[in-house]
Design an enzyme around this catalytic site. Structure first.
Site, PDB file in Angstrom:
ATOM      1  N   GLU A 206     -10.388   6.280  -7.615  1.00 41.38           N
ATOM      2  CA  GLU A 206      -9.991   5.755  -8.923  1.00 41.38           C
ATOM      3  C   GLU A 206     -11.047   6.027  -9.986  1.00 41.38           C
ATOM      4  O   GLU A 206     -11.018   5.430 -11.060  1.00 41.38           O
ATOM      5  CB  GLU A 206      -9.688   4.260  -8.835  1.00 41.38           C
ATOM      6  CG  GLU A 206      -8.508   3.966  -7.924  1.00 41.38           C
ATOM      7  CD  GLU A 206      -8.001   2.531  -8.038  1.00 41.38           C
ATOM      8  OE1 GLU A 206      -8.615   1.723  -8.750  1.00 41.38           O
ATOM      9  OE2 GLU A 206      -6.984   2.234  -7.393  1.00 41.38           O
ATOM     10  N   LYS A 337       2.428  -4.792  -9.891  1.00 36.70           N
ATOM     11  CA  LYS A 337       2.544  -3.344  -9.716  1.00 36.70           C
ATOM     12  C   LYS A 337       4.024  -2.984  -9.611  1.00 36.70           C
ATOM     13  O   LYS A 337       4.674  -3.360  -8.629  1.00 36.70           O
ATOM     14  CB  LYS A 337       1.837  -2.907  -8.426  1.00 36.70           C
ATOM     15  CG  LYS A 337       0.313  -3.044  -8.438  1.00 36.70           C
ATOM     16  CD  LYS A 337      -0.233  -2.872  -7.028  1.00 36.70           C
ATOM     17  CE  LYS A 337      -1.732  -2.609  -7.008  1.00 36.70           C
ATOM     18  NZ  LYS A 337      -2.283  -2.671  -5.621  1.00 36.70           N
ATOM     19  N   ARG A 366      -1.982   2.173  -9.565  1.00 41.93           N
ATOM     20  CA  ARG A 366      -2.253   2.410  -8.158  1.00 41.93           C
ATOM     21  C   ARG A 366      -3.402   3.408  -8.039  1.00 41.93           C
ATOM     22  O   ARG A 366      -3.802   4.032  -9.006  1.00 41.93           O
ATOM     23  CB  ARG A 366      -1.018   2.988  -7.435  1.00 41.93           C
ATOM     24  CG  ARG A 366       0.247   2.162  -7.516  1.00 41.93           C
ATOM     25  CD  ARG A 366       0.090   0.723  -7.053  1.00 41.93           C
ATOM     26  NE  ARG A 366      -0.437   0.536  -5.701  1.00 41.93           N
ATOM     27  CZ  ARG A 366       0.240   0.021  -4.691  1.00 41.93           C
ATOM     28  NH1 ARG A 366       1.506  -0.336  -4.851  1.00 41.93           N
ATOM     29  NH2 ARG A 366      -0.327  -0.167  -3.511  1.00 41.93           N
ATOM     30  N   LYS A 388      -5.274  -3.613 -15.202  1.00 38.98           N
ATOM     31  CA  LYS A 388      -6.183  -2.995 -14.215  1.00 38.98           C
ATOM     32  C   LYS A 388      -5.715  -1.560 -13.977  1.00 38.98           C
ATOM     33  O   LYS A 388      -4.571  -1.340 -13.583  1.00 38.98           O
ATOM     34  CB  LYS A 388      -6.135  -3.794 -12.909  1.00 38.98           C
ATOM     35  CG  LYS A 388      -7.037  -3.266 -11.807  1.00 38.98           C
ATOM     36  CD  LYS A 388      -6.783  -4.006 -10.487  1.00 38.98           C
ATOM     37  CE  LYS A 388      -7.741  -3.526  -9.399  1.00 38.98           C
ATOM     38  NZ  LYS A 388      -7.258  -3.848  -8.040  1.00 38.98           N
TER      39      LYS A 388
HETATM   40  P1  PGA Z   1      -3.844   0.984  -3.948  1.00 39.07           P
HETATM   41  O1  PGA Z   1      -4.966  -0.075  -4.299  1.00 39.07           O
HETATM   42  O2  PGA Z   1      -3.199   1.443  -5.200  1.00 39.07           O
HETATM   43  O3  PGA Z   1      -4.581   2.057  -3.215  1.00 39.07           O
HETATM   44  O4  PGA Z   1      -2.875   0.293  -3.029  1.00 39.07           O
HETATM   45  C1  PGA Z   1      -5.044  -0.761  -5.506  1.00 39.07           C
HETATM   46  C2  PGA Z   1      -5.364  -2.213  -5.284  1.00 39.07           C
HETATM   47  O5  PGA Z   1      -5.586  -2.645  -4.139  1.00 39.07           O
HETATM   48  O6  PGA Z   1      -5.385  -2.981  -6.244  1.00 39.07           O
HETATM   49 ZN    ZN Z   2      -5.771  -4.824  -4.645  1.00 40.06          ZN
END
Ligand code: PGA
Ligand code: ZN
Length: 427
Positions: A206, A337, A366, A388
């Site tokens: 990220e 999400k 993500r 986020k």
């Molecule tokens: P992921 O992680 O998008 O790899 O599932 C993001 C998070 O845990 O907030």
């Molecule tokens: Zn998380």
């Protein structure tokens, strides 16, 4: 009024920030209004999430999305053709019914979420106003408080350290623009500290610096040093962690690979509690594993009055789970999400359930992302209060921060920055 009935839906394979295939959907309305969206993809996923449809096999590591794209171009296009894009709830219900599974695995969460968001974009385009404004429907909205990663870890950095996200939040900032500027100073300072220590080894999934640390605490110490080197005091720039504990904890046992230790739930909570005492931490996500509801309650009871307790894998953007967590006192905030839920309507329901419970609500990207910035419009238009997106590098992240800046600028004197008040604490 323009004709908002769906004239055409086209799915295609595009590529995400990890170089993996993902689903893009174009929606055209009879009026000619157009919407497009791309599905993101997680790496540390909750078991209750909508499931992406991948082709499997040897090609492209099994990640190809040929079947999901086909589903969009055949079944989904037929089912939604002629429906009213302005009626998001009916569109999403039609896809849920068409899929027919509890986890959206038949058509694919990736196919469904990209279509759902593309329909939303098309409906906003038809109304001739920006998507965030289309969602706000005249209600007052705030520009979200950003949560920005400085060091990556966990599943996003080959488990180099156990904790997944070492982030900063800027509750003392007066605007989103200032929060980004402060974070940029901290990110820069962290880079120079890593370089001086001979630990600069590029970035994780990220965009946070690769966590070349000997312990989780060394990462925390380095984050504090970065905030100080950038010239900030604890209250203005604070720390936020995503422990993502489901990745290393199950059935009440947590295996800290880096520290070569096994902890039970109580020891895990005590360790995080010591960190809350020693460091300026304002928020912790998934402090214990998704199967540890009692651990969530215990952690929230002990620290939820001064540290936001976010459920991600634990709540998987599910309204019923959010309501149960609120009743149990198992969290003080919910990560939102869209691709965990699978449709815009279900995502909105989870956010509304969070707000009704007095939770903090954080719209989140993500680890597998693209240039798609839909989540920014959701965060602003739904007045989530927090956003986020990952770190402060790599354009799949920066595209989202930059779009939020433009919205703040467009609002001018009417812009209200969510700031410190957006954090959810136990009352
Ligand atoms: P992921 O992680 O998008 O790899 O599932 C993001 C998070 O845990 O907030
Ligand atoms: Zn998380």
């Amino acid at each position: 009024m323009s004709d908002t009935r769906i004239a055409d839906i086209k799915g295609r394979r595009v590529w995400d920030s990890r170089g993996r295939p993902t689903v893009e959907v174009d929606v055209t309305l009879k009026s000619g209004a157009f919407g497009r969206a791309i599905a993101p993809a997680g790496a540390s996923m909750g078991s209750g999430e909508a499931v992406d449809l991948r082709d499997g096999g040897a090609k492209l590591g099994g990640y190809d999305v040929g079947r999901a794209v086909n589903a969009v171009n055949s079944e989904v296009a037929v089912a939604l053709g002629g429906m009213d894009a302005a009626d998001q709830a009916s569109i999403d219900q039609a896809m849920i019914a068409l899929d027919g599974t509890a986890n959206k695995g038949r058509l694919g969460g990736n196919a469904i979420v990209a279509t759902s968001m593309a329909v939303l974009h098309a409906a906003a385009a038809a109304s001739g106003i920006p998507l965030w404004q289309h969602l706000a429907q005249g209600r007052k909205v705030r520009i979200p408080l950003p949560e920005i990663q400085i060091f990556g870890g966990g599943a996003h950095a080959a488990r180099r350290v156990d904790i997944q996200d070492f982030m900063v939040m800027c509750p003392g900032a007066a605007s989103f623009a200032q929060a980004l500027e402060w974070t940029a100073e901290v990110y820069l300072a962290a880079g120079s500290i890593m370089k001086q220590a001979g630990k600069l080894q590029g970035v994780a999934d990220e965009g946070g610096y690769w966590p070349a640390f000997r312990s989780n605490e060394e990462a925390l110490d380095t984050l504090v040093a970065s905030i100080l080197k950038a010239g900030f005091k604890g209250g203005d720039v604070a720390i936020s962690l995503d422990v993502a504990a489901s990745e290393f904890g199950k059935a009440g046992t947590y295996t800290l690979a880096l520290d070569d230790r096994k902890l039970d739930t109580t020891a895990m909570i005590d360790m995080l509690g010591r960190w809350c005492e020693a460091y300026p931490i304002v928020s912790i996500e998934d402090p214990v594993a998704e199967d540890d509801a009692e651990g969530f309650v215990a952690f929230t009871r002990a620290y939820g009055d001064r540290c936001q307790v976010i459920g991600d894998d634990f709540l998987v953007t599910n309204a019923a789970r959010v309501r149960k967590a609120a009743a149990d006192g198992a969290a003080t905030a919910v990560l939102i999400k869209p691709n965990q839920a699978g449709t815009v309507t279900e995502t909105r329901a989870a956010l509304d359930a969070g707000k009704a419970a007095g939770f903090g609500t954080i719209v989140s990207a993500r680890s597998g992302e693209t240039e798609d910035v839909t989540i920014v419009y959701l965060a602003v238009g739904w007045d989530a209060g927090q956003l986020k997106v990952g770190s402060f590098s790599r354009s799949e992240r920066m595209a989202k921060w930059n779009e939020c800046l433009r919205i703040e600028e467009a609002l001018g004197r009417d812009a209200v920055f969510a700031g410190r008040g957006a954090l959810g604490f136990r009352r």
